[in-house]
Enzyme design. Structure first.
Site, PDB file in Angstrom:
ATOM      1  N   LYS A  71      39.726   1.199  17.614  1.00 14.64           N
ATOM      2  CA  LYS A  71      39.901   2.366  17.064  1.00 14.64           C
ATOM      3  C   LYS A  71      41.057   3.225  17.260  1.00 14.64           C
ATOM      4  CE  LYS A  71      36.386   1.931  14.557  1.00 14.64           C
ATOM      5  NZ  LYS A  71      36.662   1.689  13.186  1.00 14.64           N
TER       6      LYS A  71
ATOM      7  N   LYS B 165      31.229  -1.681   2.859  1.00 12.97           N
ATOM      8  CA  LYS B 165      30.343  -1.242   3.375  1.00 12.97           C
ATOM      9  C   LYS B 165      29.271  -0.980   2.233  1.00 12.97           C
ATOM     10  CE  LYS B 165      32.375   1.401   7.095  1.00 12.97           C
ATOM     11  NZ  LYS B 165      33.654   1.073   7.404  1.00 12.97           N
TER      12      LYS B 165
END
Ligand code: MG
Length: 367
Positions: free
Chosen positions: A165, A265
């Site tokens: 991240k 997703k």
């Protein structure tokens, strides 16, 4: 077969690591998940789940999922849950957009279809490829050395793909990428996911500074056009995620050669029906995929497993097992990570049985 009742339950999902942090200082300590139960006049019930990554990631928030289900539910009573394309058209006619609201309902109806057919959802989605499939592990945003320290820990759990991240201070992000890359072993793959966090000049500096590193760059900037600009200035393999939420951006991205991998997703597309449509289009177009959801527990993980396991192996870049990040089980029968890999259940439907004592009383009931 007719839908006779739709109910929604709220469950908190704390994290083993205490919190999950990504670009722009965003973080979540406890995920707020919504579990949907769709009941029928045949006595068969199916379950789905939707869990936004907080209210500031995609245009979705947990209480909105439940408000949306209360709004949409009355339009679906009497509809046939196993006619999934018709059901999705009905949902789209009754509630414009709000893909994530529809996701858990669609997932629950696939669970019903599988039980009616006596087949696992993965076989209904196209067939099971191999014995299992590969997972990645997200590395929550921390100082560079702390993130690098996670690699050995996660590799010991079997993971070989690490999604870092970034999307913070570009100078620190360059250090993060280099520190983690130093810990990689042959066969590992590294993805630097900025989650829209860089401005163009920052992204340009980062991709240039890590040009010698074997790293995928994921969603560096907020808009599609900004990402496309970075894509055209770098030779790193390139992943798009937040900007690709339907067929139109997917086709645009393909036409512009804007990405090598797309992150699908389930709730971003509005459920398994539409995520499968996107998955199949990616296979036809030659685009590899990360298959996952915004977040979730056992039921989302089961749904990811069925979609990922029915994706041709060479097209599945990687997938996620959210149920190993969270401390709260919500269903029996959900797939469990083994040596960094996951497999879809061979039982009919999603192959899960919710834990009623965890779900508690419904917070929304439509009947
Ligand atoms: Mg991403």
């Amino acid at each position: 077969m007719k839908i006779t009742r739709i109910s929604a339950h709220q469950v908190d999902l704390p994290l083993y690591e205490g919190s999950y942090k990504w670009s722009g200082g965003k973080s979540v300590d406890v995920f707020d998940s919504t579990i949907v139960k769709v009941e029928t006049d045949d006595g068969i019930a199916g379950h789905g789940e939707v869990c936004p990554l907080g209210p500031f990631y995609l245009p979705a928030y947990a209480a909105g999922a439940r408000a949306g289900i209360a709004e949409l539910g009355p339009h679906l009573l009497g509809e046939n849950p196993i006619e999934l394309d018709k059901l999705n058209r009905r949902m789209d006619a009754a509630l414009k957009e709000h893909a994530y609201v529809k996701s858990a309902i669609d997932m629950a109806c696939w669970d019903i279809l599988g039980q009616v057919a006596g087949l696992p959802v993965c076989e209904l989605l196209g067939g099971r490829y191999g014995d299992d499939f590969v997972l990645y592990r997200a590395i929550s945003q921390e100082a560079p050395e702390a993130m690098a320290g996670r690699v050995a820990e996660y590799r010991a759990e079997g993971y070989r793909r690490f999604q870092l991240k970034v999307g913070g201070d570009p100078d620190v992000d360059i250090e993060r990428i280099r520190a983690v890359a130093d810990k990689l072993k042959p066969g590992d793959k590294l993805i630097a996911d900025a989650n829209t966090g860089w401005l163009k000049h920052e992204a340009m500096r980062v991709v240039r500074a890590v040009r010698d590193v074997d790293v995928y760059i994921e969603q560096p900037c907020l808009s599609y056009e900004e990402c496309l600009s970075i894509r055209r200035h770098t030779d790193h393999p390139f992943v798009l995620d937040e900007d690709i939420d339907g067929m139109t951006p997917l086709l645009q991205g393909h036409a512009d050669l804007a990405m090598d991998v797309v992150n699908i997703k389930i709730s971003k597309f509005g459920g398994l029906t539409k995520a499968r449509q996107a998955r199949d289009l990616c296979v036809s177009l030659g685009i590899a995929m990360t298959i996952e959801d915004s977040w979730g527990g056992d039921i989302v993980t089961a749904a990811i497993a069925h979609l990922a396991h029915s994706t041709p192996t060479e097209f599945l870049f990687t997938a996620t097992d959210f149920n190993s990040y969270v401390t709260q089980p919500i269903a029996e029968g959900a797939p469990q990570r083994e040596n960094g890999r996951l497999a879809a259940s061979k039982k009919p439907g999603l192959g899960i049985e919710p834990l009623q004592e965890v779900l508690g009383d419904p917070v929304v009931t439509v009947e």
